[in-house]
Design a protein around this motif. Structure first.
Motif, PDB file in Angstrom:
ATOM      1  N   HIS A  53     -96.830 -68.588   9.400  1.00 54.73           N
ATOM      2  CA  HIS A  53     -96.514 -69.675   8.454  1.00 54.73           C
ATOM      3  C   HIS A  53     -95.952 -69.107   7.149  1.00 54.73           C
ATOM      4  CE1 HIS A  53     -98.101 -71.775   4.930  1.00 54.73           C
ATOM      5  NE2 HIS A  53     -99.170 -71.031   4.948  1.00 54.73           N
ATOM      6  N   HIS A  56     -96.168 -76.725   9.892  1.00 49.20           N
ATOM      7  CA  HIS A  56     -97.357 -76.361   9.113  1.00 49.20           C
ATOM      8  C   HIS A  56     -97.524 -77.289   7.918  1.00 49.20           C
ATOM      9  CE1 HIS A  56    -100.375 -73.359   7.662  1.00 49.20           C
ATOM     10  NE2 HIS A  56    -100.133 -74.017   6.538  1.00 49.20           N
ATOM     11  N   ASP A 109     -95.710 -77.350   4.428  1.00 45.71           N
ATOM     12  CA  ASP A 109     -96.967 -76.845   3.839  1.00 45.71           C
ATOM     13  C   ASP A 109     -97.526 -77.850   2.831  1.00 45.71           C
ATOM     14  OD1 ASP A 109     -99.092 -75.147   3.549  1.00 45.71           O
ATOM     15  OD2 ASP A 109     -98.072 -73.699   2.266  1.00 45.71           O
ATOM     16  N   GLU A 161    -105.667 -72.681   9.726  1.00 43.06           N
ATOM     17  CA  GLU A 161    -104.909 -71.480   9.560  1.00 43.06           C
ATOM     18  C   GLU A 161    -105.840 -70.340   9.246  1.00 43.06           C
ATOM     19  OE1 GLU A 161    -102.833 -73.083   5.742  1.00 43.06           O
ATOM     20  OE2 GLU A 161    -102.503 -70.945   5.681  1.00 43.06           O
ATOM     21  N   HIS A 178    -100.819 -79.837   5.692  1.00 45.26           N
ATOM     22  CA  HIS A 178    -102.246 -80.152   5.507  1.00 45.26           C
ATOM     23  C   HIS A 178    -102.376 -81.649   5.251  1.00 45.26           C
ATOM     24  CE1 HIS A 178    -103.365 -75.895   5.322  1.00 45.26           C
ATOM     25  NE2 HIS A 178    -102.223 -75.733   4.689  1.00 45.26           N
TER      26      HIS A 178
HETATM   27 ZN   LIG Z   1    -101.221 -73.900   4.701  1.00 47.22          ZN
END
Ligand SMILES: [Zn+2]
Length: 226
Positions: A136, A7, A181, A78, A9
């Motif tokens: 997550h 997970h 993350d 997500e 971005h």
């Molecule tokens: Zn996230």
């Protein structure tokens, strides 16, 4: 060691020793760019994050379906429910609608849930999905972990300050993932290495074996998506 990031971005290639990353959308504005970025190591999700449900245009669900239909490897995420953000009822509607699309398209789904497990479980129960659900930054307790296990759920752990959530000790080994993350690849590898090491320490197991299993779990999710 080689790592996988369940997970993040990140809108660029992962660091060198990372063999796979899952890049999650937060708003529909991310979708086009993420789809373009998808390659052998960069796996992509599209969805509306519960913090950003106000950002949508009325045709968002049609756009989402269209992208998923023409890209069988793309996942959903997500999505979820966050008690610390406004308009829970609307968050629930968005989550339910997106879960429905994910089930219809048979895609793994990356879940953001904070303080709203009862609501998430209620919706999952209504649908009984068998698609992989990736929880997550899993922060639920043991009872929630047990309830989620019925829904083909993977538990993804990242560092919370200097520690890992306690449930990493008892999570089913074939369902453990690690995540950064992060939105930049700068500290990505270091976060994954630390998380893997801390989980191994909690479980009293060999870090290399655990890392291999985590990478295998990651591949299971990715391969499900095509
Ligand atoms: Zn996230």
């Amino acid at each position: 060691m080689k790592y996988t990031d369940a997970h993040c971005h990140i809108f660029s290639a992962p660091a060198g020793n990372i063999t796979g990353q899952v890049c999650n959308a937060t708003t529909a504005a991310d979708w086009g760019k993420l789809v373009q970025n998808a390659d052998d190591r960069t796996h992509v999700c599209i969805g509306i994050h519960p913090w950003y449900i106000d950002s949508v245009t009325p045709d968002w669900a049609d756009c989402m379906r269209e992208i998923l239909l023409s890209n069988p490897q793309i996942m959903v995420g997500e999505i979820g429910i966050d008690k610390y953000h406004p308009d829970i009822d609307r968050q629930i509607e968005f989550f339910a609608q997106q879960i429905e699309i994910a089930i219809e398209m048979n895609r793994p789904t990356h879940l953001h849930c904070v303080g709203a497990w009862d609501k998430v479980l209620h919706i999952l129960k209504g649908h009984g999905p068998r698609i992989p659900i990736i929880a997550h930054a899993f922060g639920g307790n043991t009872a929630i972990m047990t309830a989620l296990a019925e829904y083909n759920t993977y538990f993804s752990y990242g560092m919370r300050g200097d520690h890992i959530a306690d449930t990493a000790k008892i999570a089913p080994v074939d369902k453990i993932l690690v995540e950064s993350d992060s939105d930049t690849s700068t500290a990505q590898a270091e976060i994954l290495a630390t998380a893997t090491r801390e989980i191994a320490k909690l479980r009293g197991c060999d870090v290399r074996e655990l890392n291999e299993q985590i990478n295998k779990n990651f591949t299971g999710v990715i391969n499900y998506a095509g």
